[in-house]
Design an enzyme around this catalytic site. Structure first.
Site, short mmCIF file in Angstrom:
data_model
loop_
_atom_site.label_atom_id
_atom_site.label_comp_id
_atom_site.label_asym_id
_atom_site.label_seq_id
_atom_site.Cartn_x
_atom_site.Cartn_y
_atom_site.Cartn_z
N ASP A 377 45.81 68.65 61.37
CA ASP A 377 45.03 68.68 60.14
C ASP A 377 43.73 69.48 60.30
OD1 ASP A 377 44.31 68.03 57.54
OD2 ASP A 377 44.61 65.89 57.80
N GLU A 426 51.03 70.96 54.05
CA GLU A 426 50.34 70.46 52.86
C GLU A 426 49.99 71.66 51.98
OE1 GLU A 426 46.91 67.19 51.76
OE2 GLU A 426 46.53 68.59 53.38
N GLU A 432 47.28 62.51 47.49
CA GLU A 432 46.09 62.11 48.24
C GLU A 432 44.83 62.18 47.38
OE1 GLU A 432 43.88 63.91 52.14
OE2 GLU A 432 46.06 63.74 52.24
#
Length: 608
Positions: A377, A426, A432
Site C-alpha cells: 500500500d 486498487e 473504503e
C-alpha cells in the site's frame, strides 16, 4: 450535433483517401497523418484528433507505412477473458533521425509508441503527444492523485474545478491534471477510452495535463540515463461502442507475455477483508479469527490480514494468526506499507520491502510460514523509480509464490499479463471511502455505474464491494445493488468489505452465492447501460453465466436484459430488490428481457 457529425464524416473521408491502407483488420478503424499529427476514425467518423506527436526535436512525421500483420493468442490466469486473441496491422513512420512512431490498428482500438535508437547517456526527451478534446464532447475523467482514487463525473467542458482544493488547477480555477483512463464520447454512441500499457524498466508512467481543449500526455519523473535503444510505453485508445470498450483486452494485448514459468500456484479467489467494518488495522487476534471463521463458513479461500499485524495485542503474533487461518484451510494474505508514499503517521509494517536483501528475506519468511500473498500500500505516483519498484516487488514475490495486490497505487497498465501473480490493484474510489467522507453516500450509485466503462476496463479493480451494513458513513444502495458489484467488478482477488455478522444475517441463498462466486471469467459481455445511468454485464465461468445490473439513478429504472445469446438454460436464480423488502430471491422459469430496479438498486442472475 448532426452538422458536427457530418463535418467529422467528411473530414474522415478525406483522410482515408490519403492513407487507404492505414486500417484495422476489419476496416472499421483508420488512421492518417494530418498537419504533422494523427487523426483516428471509426466507421468514417473522427474519434481522436492527435494534433501533436513525437518529442521536442523529433516531431516531423513522415507517411505511415505498413510493416506487418500482428496476430496474438494467449491465456490469462484472471481477468475478463481467459483466452484472448487479437489481430492488428502495424505501421511505422519516421519522426526524425533515430526516432520513429510505431502504430498498431486493432479492431477495437489503436496503440502507438515511440522508439529511439543510438542514445548516448541522455534523459528521455520531452514528449509532445497531445489529444484535442473539443468543447461539448462528453467525457468522464478523474482528477489525478497519487492513489488514483477519484470520481469520474460526466462533463462536456474543460472548465471544471478540481474535486479537492489541493488538486492542481490553473489561474481560472479549472482542473488541469488527469489520470487514466479517460472516456470520451466524440460522437453519439461512439466511444474512445484513452490509457496506456506495458510499463517496462527504465520507463515512467504518464498522466495527462490540459491547457484548454489540448490534453498532453506527460510522463512522470524519469532520471535514468538512457543508452542504446529505448521506447515509450504504448499510448492506447480503445474505440467502438460501449460493448466494444467493456469487452476489450487491448491493454493486455500490447503488454509483454507472462514472465513466470510455473503459474500453477496462482489461484484467484474471494477474500474476507479485515478493515472496513472497524476502520482499523489487524492488530486484534480475536477479530482476525472472526474473519478466518467467516471465510471458512462462506467457503472463501482467502483472508486478508491488514495493517498493524506487527503490533498484535494480547501476546499474539502474526505467526499465530497465520497458523489459525491454515488450521481452517484458509490462505492468509498480509499487508505491507510500501514506504515510498505515506510514511510519517502511516500504519506499519514499514521499510521491509525497499532494499533487495530485505525484500528477499521478508518474502522468504512469508513463504515459509504459509502466507499466500501480500497487499502492498501507499505508493507515491507513476515515476520511473516507483514503476521499477513495483516490477521488483512482482518479480521477487513470484519467486516465493506470493500473490500481489497493489493499493494506493497506479492503475493497471498490463502487468496482470506479464506478472499474473498481480491479481488486483486498487487505484479506484471504492467502498473504503464510506469510511472517509460523507459525500460518497449520495455519489456511490452513479459512480458505481460509471466504473465498468472506465477504470475496470483496463484491469482488475479492488473496489472492496458488497457492504450490507454501514461503516462510518451510511450507504443508500440496495442489498441487490451491493451483491451485483461482486460480479460487475472484475478482480482476481475479490475482497468482501462487510463484517462477518452482516453476511451471516443474509438469507442462506446469499451466503451460498459467495462460496460459489468465481473471480475468473471465460467471457465478458455488456448487455446494456450507459456511464452513470445503469450497467448490465454478463460474465461466463464454465457453463454458468452471472448477469449483474445496477441502477445509478435516484429513481426506479427498468434495465434491459436481452440474454438471447445464452441459449437454453437448466436453472435460473434471481437476486433482486423491491420497495420495502431487503431481498427478493426467485427462480424464474425463463430469462427476463427486462428487470425493474429500485432507486440505486440492482440485481444478479445466476444462469446454468
Amino acid at each position: 450535433m448532426k452538422h458536427l457529425l457530418t463535418t467529422f464524416a467528411l473530414a474522415c473521408l478525406g483522410l482515408t483517401a490519403l492513407a487507404q491502407n492505414s486500417t484495422s483488420p476489419n476496416g472499421k478503424i483508420t488512421i492518417a497523418t494530418a498537419d504533422n499529427g494523427l487523426k483516428v476514425c471509426y466507421q468514417e467518423q473522427v474519434v481522436l484528433n492527435i494534433p501533436a506527436i513525437g518529442f521536442e526535436g523529433a516531431s516531423t512525421l513522415s507517411q505511415l507505412k505498413f510493416v506487418r500483420d500482428v496476430n496474438d493468442d494467449y491465456t490469462m490466469l484472471a481477468g475478463k477473458r481467459l483466452h484472448a486473441t487479437n489481430a492488428a496491422k502495424e505501421y511505422q513512420a519516421s519522426l526524425g533521425e533515430n526516432t520513429r512512431i510505431v502504430v498498431r490498428l486493432y479492431n477495437d482500438g489503436v496503440a502507438f509508441r515511440y522508439e529511439l535508437s543510438g542514445l548516448n547517456g541522455c534523459k528521455a526527451p520531452k514528449e509532445l503527444t497531445t489529444f484535442l478534446i473539443p468543447e461539448g464532447t462528453k467525457r468522464w475523467m478523474q482528477n489525478w492523485c497519487d492513489s488514483n482514487e477519484e470520481l469520474f463525473p460526466l462533463a462536456t467542458t474543460y472548465k471544471a474545478a478540481p474535486n479537492r482544493r489541493h488538486y492542481e488547477k490553473n489561474a481560472d480555477g479549472y482542473a488541469i491534471h488527469w489520470a487514466y483512463p479517460a472516456l470520451l464520447e466524440p460522437a453519439e454512441g461512439i466511444f474512445a477510452l484513452i490509457s496506456e500499457a506495458n510499463i517496462e524498466r527504465r520507463q515512467s508512467a504518464s498522466t495527462i495535463y490540459n491547457e484548454g481543449e489540448l490534453y498532453r500526455v506527460t510522463p512522470s519523473e524519469n532520471e535514468v540515463s538512457l543508452t542504446g535503444d529505448w521506447h515509450t510505453p504504448w499510448r492506447v485508445a480503445i474505440i467502438g461502442n460501449l460493448a466494444d470498450v467493456v469487452a476489450s483486452t487491448l491493454i493486455t494485448d500490447v503488454s509483454e507475455p507472462c514472465q513466470i514459468e510455473d503459474t500453477s500456484w496462482i489461484q484467484p479467489g474471494v477474500v474476507s477483508w479485515i478493515y472496513w467494518a472497524y476502520n482499523h488495522g489487524s492488530n486484534d487476534y480475536n477479530i482476525i479469527c472472526k474473519y478466518v471463521d467467516m471465510a471458512a463458513t462462506l467457503h472463501l479461500p482467502y483472508v486478508l490480514i491488514d495493517a498493524e499485524w506487527d503490533e498484535m495485542m494480547d501476546g499474539k503474533t502474526i505467526e499465530d494468526a497465520v497458523a489459525y487461518a491454515k488450521s481452517k484451510n484458509i490462505k492468509p494474505i498480509i499487508w505491507y506499507n510500501s514506504s515510498v508514499g505515506w510514511i510519517d503517521g502511516a500504519p506499519t509494517p514499514k521499510f521491509r520491502l525497499n532494499k533487495p536483501e530485505d525484500r528477499e528475506k521478508e518474502f522468504a519468511w512469508c513463504e515459509k510460514i504459509g502466507v499466500a500473498g501480500v497487499k502492498i500500500d501507499f505508493f507515491s505516483g507513476e515515476s520511473q523509480m516507483n514503476m521499477d519498484f513495483c516490477l521488483d516487488l512482482l518479480e521477487s514475490a513470484s519467486k516465493h509464490h506470493l500473490l500481489v495486490n497493489f493499493h494506493g497505487a497506479a492503475v493497471p497498465r498490463g502487468w496482470q499479463r506479464t506478472w499474473p501473480n498481480l491479481l488486483s490493484t486498487e487505484g479506484v474510489y471504492g467502498a473504503e471511502w464510506y469510511n472517509n467522507v460523507p459525500t460518497f453516500t449520495k455519489a456511490a450509485a452513479r459512480h458505481n455505474a460509471t466504473l465498468p466503462f472506465t477504470r475496470n476496463v483496463i484491469g482488475p479493480m479492488d473496489y472492496t464491494p458488497c457492504a450490507f451494513s454501514d461503516s462510518q458513513h451510511p450507504h443508500i444502495t440496495s442489498n441487490a445493488h451491493e451483491l451485483a458489484l461482486t460480479v460487475l467488478y472484475e478482480s482476481g482477488l475479490q475482497h468482501l468489505a462487510d463484517k462477518p455478522e452482516s453476511y451471516f444475517a443474509q438469507p442462506q441463498e446469499v451466503q451460498q452465492f459467495f462460496g460459489q462466486l468465481p473471480t475468473i471469467w471465460d467471457e465478458t459481455r455488456l448487455v446494456s447501460g450507459y456511464p452513470g445511468e445503469s450497467t448490465v454485464i454478463a460474465r461466463r465461468h464454465g457453463d454458468t453465466w452471472y448477469v449483474a445490473g445496477i441502477n445509478g439513478r435516484d429513481e426506479a429504472q427498468t434495465l434491459k436484459t436481452d440474454l438471447s445469446f445464452i441459449g437454453e438454460t437448466k436453472s435460473i436464480q434471481l437476486f433482486a430488490d423491491e420497495a420495502g423488502k431487503p431481498w427478493v430471491i426467485t427462480n424464474p422459469a425463463s430469462l427476463p428481457s427486462e428487470i425493474m430496479c429500485q432507486p440505486r438498486g440492482g440485481f444478479v442472475l445466476v444462469i446454468k
